[in-house]
Design a protein around this motif. Structure first.
Motif, PDB file in Angstrom:
ATOM      1  N   HIS A 279      61.506  14.027  41.605  1.00 60.32           N
ATOM      2  CA  HIS A 279      60.337  13.416  42.240  1.00 60.32           C
ATOM      3  C   HIS A 279      59.814  14.324  43.349  1.00 60.32           C
ATOM      4  O   HIS A 279      58.592  14.515  43.492  1.00 60.32           O
ATOM      5  CB  HIS A 279      60.729  12.043  42.796  1.00 60.32           C
ATOM      6  CG  HIS A 279      59.573  11.243  43.305  1.00 60.32           C
ATOM      7  ND1 HIS A 279      59.741  10.015  43.913  1.00 60.32           N
ATOM      8  CD2 HIS A 279      58.233  11.471  43.326  1.00 60.32           C
ATOM      9  CE1 HIS A 279      58.566   9.534  44.262  1.00 60.32           C
ATOM     10  NE2 HIS A 279      57.631  10.411  43.933  1.00 60.32           N
ATOM     11  N   ALA A 280      60.713  14.896  44.132  1.00 64.73           N
ATOM     12  CA  ALA A 280      60.301  15.813  45.200  1.00 64.73           C
ATOM     13  C   ALA A 280      59.598  17.033  44.627  1.00 64.73           C
ATOM     14  O   ALA A 280      58.582  17.493  45.169  1.00 64.73           O
ATOM     15  CB  ALA A 280      61.520  16.232  46.021  1.00 64.73           C
ATOM     16  N   ASN A 281      60.124  17.567  43.542  1.00 61.28           N
ATOM     17  CA  ASN A 281      59.513  18.750  42.926  1.00 61.28           C
ATOM     18  C   ASN A 281      58.089  18.455  42.459  1.00 61.28           C
ATOM     19  O   ASN A 281      57.165  19.253  42.700  1.00 61.28           O
ATOM     20  CB  ASN A 281      60.369  19.218  41.759  1.00 61.28           C
ATOM     21  CG  ASN A 281      59.858  20.508  41.143  1.00 61.28           C
ATOM     22  OD1 ASN A 281      59.789  21.539  41.803  1.00 61.28           O
ATOM     23  ND2 ASN A 281      59.506  20.456  39.861  1.00 61.28           N
TER      24      ASN A 281
ATOM     25  N   VAL B 220      61.307  10.464  48.917  1.00 62.44           N
ATOM     26  CA  VAL B 220      61.898  10.245  47.600  1.00 62.44           C
ATOM     27  C   VAL B 220      63.302   9.661  47.689  1.00 62.44           C
ATOM     28  O   VAL B 220      63.742   8.966  46.768  1.00 62.44           O
ATOM     29  CB  VAL B 220      61.912  11.553  46.776  1.00 62.44           C
ATOM     30  CG1 VAL B 220      60.494  12.075  46.593  1.00 62.44           C
ATOM     31  CG2 VAL B 220      62.802  12.630  47.405  1.00 62.44           C
ATOM     32  N   GLU B 221      64.018   9.920  48.785  1.00 60.06           N
ATOM     33  CA  GLU B 221      65.382   9.405  48.907  1.00 60.06           C
ATOM     34  C   GLU B 221      65.403   7.969  49.426  1.00 60.06           C
ATOM     35  O   GLU B 221      66.245   7.168  49.015  1.00 60.06           O
ATOM     36  CB  GLU B 221      66.206  10.316  49.812  1.00 60.06           C
ATOM     37  CG  GLU B 221      66.484  11.681  49.187  1.00 60.06           C
ATOM     38  CD  GLU B 221      67.320  12.588  50.080  1.00 60.06           C
ATOM     39  OE1 GLU B 221      67.612  12.179  51.234  1.00 60.06           O
ATOM     40  OE2 GLU B 221      67.666  13.709  49.635  1.00 60.06           O
ATOM     41  N   GLU B 222      64.486   7.626  50.323  1.00 58.37           N
ATOM     42  CA  GLU B 222      64.460   6.271  50.873  1.00 58.37           C
ATOM     43  C   GLU B 222      63.556   5.339  50.076  1.00 58.37           C
ATOM     44  O   GLU B 222      63.660   4.117  50.202  1.00 58.37           O
ATOM     45  CB  GLU B 222      64.014   6.320  52.341  1.00 58.37           C
ATOM     46  CG  GLU B 222      64.965   7.107  53.221  1.00 58.37           C
ATOM     47  CD  GLU B 222      64.541   7.159  54.684  1.00 58.37           C
ATOM     48  OE1 GLU B 222      63.615   6.401  55.066  1.00 58.37           O
ATOM     49  OE2 GLU B 222      65.138   7.944  55.448  1.00 58.37           O
TER      50      GLU B 222
ATOM     51  N   LEU C  45      54.121   4.036  48.335  1.00 60.56           N
ATOM     52  CA  LEU C  45      55.499   4.374  48.680  1.00 60.56           C
ATOM     53  C   LEU C  45      55.582   4.921  50.102  1.00 60.56           C
ATOM     54  O   LEU C  45      56.466   4.538  50.879  1.00 60.56           O
ATOM     55  CB  LEU C  45      56.057   5.398  47.694  1.00 60.56           C
ATOM     56  CG  LEU C  45      57.540   5.738  47.868  1.00 60.56           C
ATOM     57  CD1 LEU C  45      58.398   4.555  47.461  1.00 60.56           C
ATOM     58  CD2 LEU C  45      57.921   6.971  47.053  1.00 60.56           C
ATOM     59  N   GLU C  46      54.660   5.804  50.456  1.00 59.82           N
ATOM     60  CA  GLU C  46      54.657   6.367  51.810  1.00 59.82           C
ATOM     61  C   GLU C  46      54.515   5.261  52.851  1.00 59.82           C
ATOM     62  O   GLU C  46      55.197   5.267  53.878  1.00 59.82           O
ATOM     63  CB  GLU C  46      53.522   7.378  51.964  1.00 59.82           C
ATOM     64  CG  GLU C  46      53.496   8.029  53.343  1.00 59.82           C
ATOM     65  CD  GLU C  46      52.208   8.784  53.613  1.00 59.82           C
ATOM     66  OE1 GLU C  46      52.262   9.771  54.364  1.00 59.82           O
ATOM     67  OE2 GLU C  46      51.156   8.384  53.086  1.00 59.82           O
TER      68      GLU C  46
END
Length: 549
Positions: free
Chosen positions: A83-85, A104-106, A407-408
């Motif tokens: 997801h980060a990529n 992406v982790e939280e 999400l943010e």
């Protein structure tokens, strides 16, 4: 020529009556979308009294219009690293890796918290979450609700949770004006105008130990936008007038597929979610050719800036005002079940997506930049926080990845609440900054002219000539002043954020993400960094460039 040449002067504060009423709270949240309401609920978990002020009604912001969904790693075969990529590829070298990692982790935990609040996402027959794919994603990781009504469901769940809590005070029909600051410079409240409150003109003050901006975007600086009419850049403009740093304002994402209807007078274009493309719909020109094939490995599911540019090239070469989205092969039953909102809106306008091509074109959709924050949502002004589209956390870079916006809001609202609870000072008294120039407001009649000028010269395609012409037009419009009232305050906010956007776009001599310079068509390593803007005490716009670490 300096990129700040020909730009209008801006007010350091808005002209307004002195506050005729006041009240006090622990934390003031400005905005009632996903970011604002999530922040309010987490602040209540910390035992704080919260006041939420919102411009019209609680559900009138951008959140409820979100169709596609929320991107999060909820599939065991997916990973946060993947997801980060995808997020960093879409951001074209300007994402903050630390902010992306937080997102992406939280994110998965925050989505599950939202479900515990009552948000009902679509599920498969076995009870598992139904996941889909959108532009720029290389995995199915988009949760959705009601087929294509995710934002409405998220807003409903948050709204109901807020209404259940008697210690969250909701103030509707409230337009924020300016930030109040204590003697040490810390934010200690706001001035605002509330219809029917206090004195005859409704101007008052809410004092708070911390202020959270969650005011949404600024899409109304353009004639064609998917944003509601309330998206006039109020939070970014307020922060600028207070002296806060804003950044990446030039990166306004144009959604590739807004619905082109016969009613061109509408202030808000209906959105055709890219989830429709994720389920197999194709973009075609008037001859039926799939023009995105061969332009990017993901074709119609390339990042939004790539698809918007692809559409714009077709429009320029053909002289048409739209291309088409072809979903006919998906079938009537599937379309009605998976995309009921889109089907209803297109059929209401006389287009049946099961049997006809859907006319679409790019429209201003999302501001990737905004008020600069750190990973705790803190701005450059102590006590002032920002969250959601009004903020620039570093997550989106030069172009937001699809469905990372909700999400943010979820992730950074929680971080803001945690930070406020750790170190919340006592209430301070506001002071007047005597050296600030007198306030003024623009004539609301400039709004449509400003929108046309920005669309023409600072929209999808930009150049030195078009941006210079736009700067001169903004300066001409700024000379038209008015007496203080809601429409004039909004017009002034639009003028403020449009001016900063033009300054940044003139300075950035490259094409990167959703900033497309016709005269500088490629990305350059020397521009891999961020343009920072502030208004100094004399109301002069200042600009600095900060290279990526």
């Amino acid at each position: 020529m300096s990129p700040l040449a020909d730009l209008p002067e801006l007010p350091r504060r808005l002209a307004a009556a002195d506050p005729g009423w006041s009240e006090t709270t622990d934390v003031l949240v400005v905005g009632s979308g996903v970011a604002g309401l999530t922040a309010a609920l987490h602040l209540r978990e910390q035992g704080l009294h919260v006041t939420v002020v919102t411009k019209v009604n609680i559900d009138d912001g951008s959140t409820r219009w979100a169709q596609g969904g929320i991107a999060a790693v909820l599939d065991p075969l997916d990973t946060p690293a993947a997801h980060a990529n995808d997020t960093e590829i879409a951001g074209v070298g300007l994402c903050d890796p630390a902010a992306v990692r937080v997102l992406v982790e939280e994110g998965p935990l925050r989505v599950r918290e939202l479900m515990r609040l009552g948000a009902a996402f679509d599920r498969n027959a076995d009870g598992s979450l139904m996941l889909t794919r959108e532009g720029g994603h290389r995995a199915d990781r988009i949760v959705h609700a009601g087929g294509d009504a995710t934002g409405a469901e998220v807003q409903r769940a948050l709204h109901e949770a807020v209404r259940r809590d008697p210690w969250i005070r909701l103030v509707e029909h409230a337009l924020v004006l300016d930030l109040l600051r204590a003697a040490d410079g810390r934010a200690c409240g706001i001035t605002l105008h509330v219809l029917g409150e206090g004195s005859e003109d409704g101007v008052g003050a809410i004092l708070a130990r911390a202020v959270v901006l969650a005011t949404g975007g600024m899409g109304q600086i353009y004639s064609s936008t998917t944003n509601p009419s309330v998206s006039t850049g109020d939070g970014v403009a307020l922060a600028l007038r207070a002296g806060a740093v804003v950044t990446d304002v030039e990166f306004v994402q144009f959604h590739p597929t807004s619905f082109v209807t016969a009613d061109l007078s509408s202030v808000q274009r209906p959105l055709i979610s890219e989830a429709l493309r994720g389920e197999g719909a194709h973009l075609v020109d008037e001859s039926g050719k799939r023009f995105m094939v061969g332009q990017h490995e993901l074709a119609e599911l390339a990042p939004r800036d790539v698809v918007a540019k692809g559409i714009h090239r077709v429009l320029r070469s053909t002289g048409a005002d739209h291309v088409y989205l072809d979903a006919r092969h998906l079938g009537n039953d599937f379309l009605e079940q998976r995309f009921p909102t889109i089907v209803a809106s297109t059929r209401a306008a006389g287009v049946d997506p099961a049997t006809e091509l859907i006319p679409v074109a790019p429209a201003a959709h999302y501001a990737s930049g905004g008020v600069r924050t750190d990973l705790a949502g803190r701005t450059s002004i102590p006590g002032l926080y920002a969250c959601g589209e009004v903020a620039c956390t570093g997550v989106h870079g030069a172009n937001r990845l699809a469905s990372n916006s909700l999400l943010e809001g979820l992730v950074f609202a929680r971080r803001i609440a945690d930070d406020i609870a750790r170190d919340l000072p006592e209430q301070a008294d506001p002071v007047t900054v005597g050296s600030a120039p007198a306030g003024w407001v623009a004539d609301p009649a400039i709004r449509s002219e400003l929108q046309r000028a920005m669309t023409r010269g600072a929209g999808v395609l930009r150049s030195a000539d078009s941006l210079t012409a736009t700067a001169k037009e903004l300066s001409r419009l700024a000379e038209q002043r008015a007496t203080p009232h809601n429409a004039a305050w909004e017009a002034t906010n639009l003028l403020t954020v449009a001016t900063v956007l033009v300054a940044a776009a003139r300075t950035r001599r490259e094409t990167r993400g959703c900033h497309w310079r016709e005269d500088f068509p490629v990305a350059e390593d020397e521009w891999r960094g961020h343009l920072l803007h502030t208004l100094d005490r004399k109301a002069q716009l200042t600009q600095t460039f900060e290279e990526m670490a």
